[in-house]
Design an enzyme around this catalytic site. Sequence first.
Site, PDB file in Angstrom:
ATOM      1  N   TYR A   3       0.420   7.203   4.660  1.00 39.47           N
ATOM      2  CA  TYR A   3       0.524   8.266   3.554  1.00 39.47           C
ATOM      3  C   TYR A   3      -0.829   8.744   3.430  1.00 39.47           C
ATOM      4  CZ  TYR A   3      -1.823   4.578   0.500  1.00 39.47           C
ATOM      5  OH  TYR A   3      -2.855   3.741  -0.051  1.00 39.47           O
ATOM      6  N   ARG A  52      -7.332  12.419   8.580  1.00 40.24           N
ATOM      7  CA  ARG A  52      -7.026  11.276   8.450  1.00 40.24           C
ATOM      8  C   ARG A  52      -5.233  10.997   8.680  1.00 40.24           C
ATOM      9  NH1 ARG A  52      -9.224   8.013   3.611  1.00 40.24           N
ATOM     10  NH2 ARG A  52      -7.511   8.765   2.464  1.00 40.24           N
ATOM     11  N   ARG A  94      18.765  -0.493  11.637  1.00 43.59           N
ATOM     12  CA  ARG A  94      17.659  -1.455  11.613  1.00 43.59           C
ATOM     13  C   ARG A  94      17.359  -2.263  12.957  1.00 43.59           C
ATOM     14  NH1 ARG A  94      16.326  -6.858  10.515  1.00 43.59           N
ATOM     15  NH2 ARG A  94      14.578  -6.872   9.257  1.00 43.59           N
ATOM     16  N   LYS A 145      -3.824   4.143   7.287  1.00 42.11           N
ATOM     17  CA  LYS A 145      -3.364   4.266   5.810  1.00 42.11           C
ATOM     18  C   LYS A 145      -1.654   3.994   5.950  1.00 42.11           C
ATOM     19  CE  LYS A 145      -4.719   6.783   1.593  1.00 42.11           C
ATOM     20  NZ  LYS A 145      -5.067   5.725   0.973  1.00 42.11           N
ATOM     21  N   GLU A 185     -13.242  -4.349   1.081  1.00 39.13           N
ATOM     22  CA  GLU A 185     -12.981  -3.080   0.047  1.00 39.13           C
ATOM     23  C   GLU A 185     -12.276  -3.355  -1.058  1.00 39.13           C
ATOM     24  OE1 GLU A 185     -10.793   0.086   2.022  1.00 39.13           O
ATOM     25  OE2 GLU A 185      -9.559  -1.508   3.144  1.00 39.13           O
ATOM     26  N   LEU A 240     -10.414   0.733   5.149  1.00 43.87           N
ATOM     27  CA  LEU A 240     -10.139   2.305   5.504  1.00 43.87           C
ATOM     28  C   LEU A 240     -11.247   3.178   5.535  1.00 43.87           C
ATOM     29  CD1 LEU A 240      -7.435   4.028   5.624  1.00 43.87           C
ATOM     30  CD2 LEU A 240      -7.983   4.703   3.091  1.00 43.87           C
TER      31      LEU A 240
HETATM   32  N1  PDD Z   1      -6.276   4.915  -1.904  1.00 40.38           N
HETATM   33  N2  PDD Z   1      -9.547   1.902   0.764  1.00 40.38           N
HETATM   34  C1  PDD Z   1      -8.087   1.689   0.470  1.00 40.38           C
HETATM   35  C2  PDD Z   1      -7.656   0.487   0.982  1.00 40.38           C
HETATM   36  C3  PDD Z   1      -7.415   2.792  -0.227  1.00 40.38           C
HETATM   37  O1  PDD Z   1      -6.378   2.761  -0.295  1.00 40.38           O
HETATM   38  C4  PDD Z   1      -8.221   4.091  -0.261  1.00 40.38           C
HETATM   39  C5  PDD Z   1      -7.469   5.137  -1.067  1.00 40.38           C
HETATM   40  C6  PDD Z   1      -9.402   3.994  -0.115  1.00 40.38           C
HETATM   41  C7  PDD Z   1     -10.375   5.320  -0.577  1.00 40.38           C
HETATM   42  O2  PDD Z   1      -9.980   6.354   0.279  1.00 40.38           O
HETATM   43  P1  PDD Z   1     -10.010   8.022  -0.167  1.00 40.38           P
HETATM   44  O3  PDD Z   1     -11.585   8.082  -0.562  1.00 40.38           O
HETATM   45  O4  PDD Z   1      -9.789   8.624   1.118  1.00 40.38           O
HETATM   46  O5  PDD Z   1      -9.045   8.091  -1.279  1.00 40.38           O
HETATM   47  C8  PDD Z   1     -10.122   2.804   0.596  1.00 40.38           C
HETATM   48  C9  PDD Z   1      -5.431   5.872  -2.298  1.00 40.38           C
HETATM   49  C10 PDD Z   1      -6.190   6.968  -3.405  1.00 40.38           C
HETATM   50  C11 PDD Z   1      -4.317   5.254  -2.892  1.00 40.38           C
HETATM   51  O6  PDD Z   1      -3.640   4.548  -2.478  1.00 40.38           O
HETATM   52  O7  PDD Z   1      -4.019   5.786  -4.333  1.00 40.38           O
END
Ligand code: PDD
Length: 285
Positions: free
Chosen positions: A33, A52, A100, A148, A180, A205
Amino acid sequence: MTRIVYLNGEWLPENEARISVFDRGFLMADGVYEVTCVLDGKLVEYAGHAARLHRSARELGMVLPLNEEELLAVHREIVARNGLDQGMIYLQLTRGVADRDFAYPAEGTPPTLVLFTQAKNVLQNQVAEKGIAVALLPDLRWGRRDIKTIQLLYPSMAKMEAMSRGADDAWLVEDGFVTEGSAANAHIVTADGVLVTRDLSHALLSGITRGSVLELAAQNGIRVEERAFTPAEALSAREAFITSATNFVVPVIRIDETAIGDGTPGALTRDLRRIYIETRRSAAI
Ligand code: PDD
């Protein structure tokens, strides 16, 4: 208001969009996503999110059903169809529909591509003014956090646990170092004003906002160190903050029971938020 969502080439009212119970996203969390921020009806950092998405898909052997131009056009059209001024676009790509099975379906199985919008006042964000508290929790996610994927159960559990401890979110810790946040990158500013953020690897990420903030920090004469930092270093930091697409830069004012700095949003954090919004807002497409 009923939103118009995008599903596999069709534009549908949200309550008419239907996905099969055999979708591998639903059965196996076999999908990726992106979340792209929308400001003034424009896409913030679109190129980074699109790149990405391609990388995530490639790492898992998935194929996007749209080319570059079509993908951008769909992003723009969903904003227009929903009259979105501020908020986000959520995009999800799964490996499609199949019986499945742990083995992937045959090559050529059409993927499922969904986009929807969510309105949010991203500029006047109370949390950004006040700052947030985070709780340190073990990082129990899988080993490819650079992709992601839609398997978000542990981040969700961590957020719930953090909230039950009176915090707003979690910072995750593995082998003695912060990786993170549950859905954001984690950063600290040391007593001598160095911005420290974890170096990229499979452990975290590669946030698009993170990348931009590092670039802006360097341009503004702030020293940056990309390296892992310990919870102890975070607790004694002068400032701390998170970055993500719809939060931009948000101060962290407490970690577990410890106030960071004087317990209010740090000056450098506030500057970076302002510079980030100014530059990325005017560059939005
Ligand atoms: N999340 N690390 C993780 C685990 C994340 O899920 C996200 C983003 C980030 C930051 O990435 P970016 O700056 O590209 O948004 C870091 C999104 C916003 C979400 O899951 O809603």
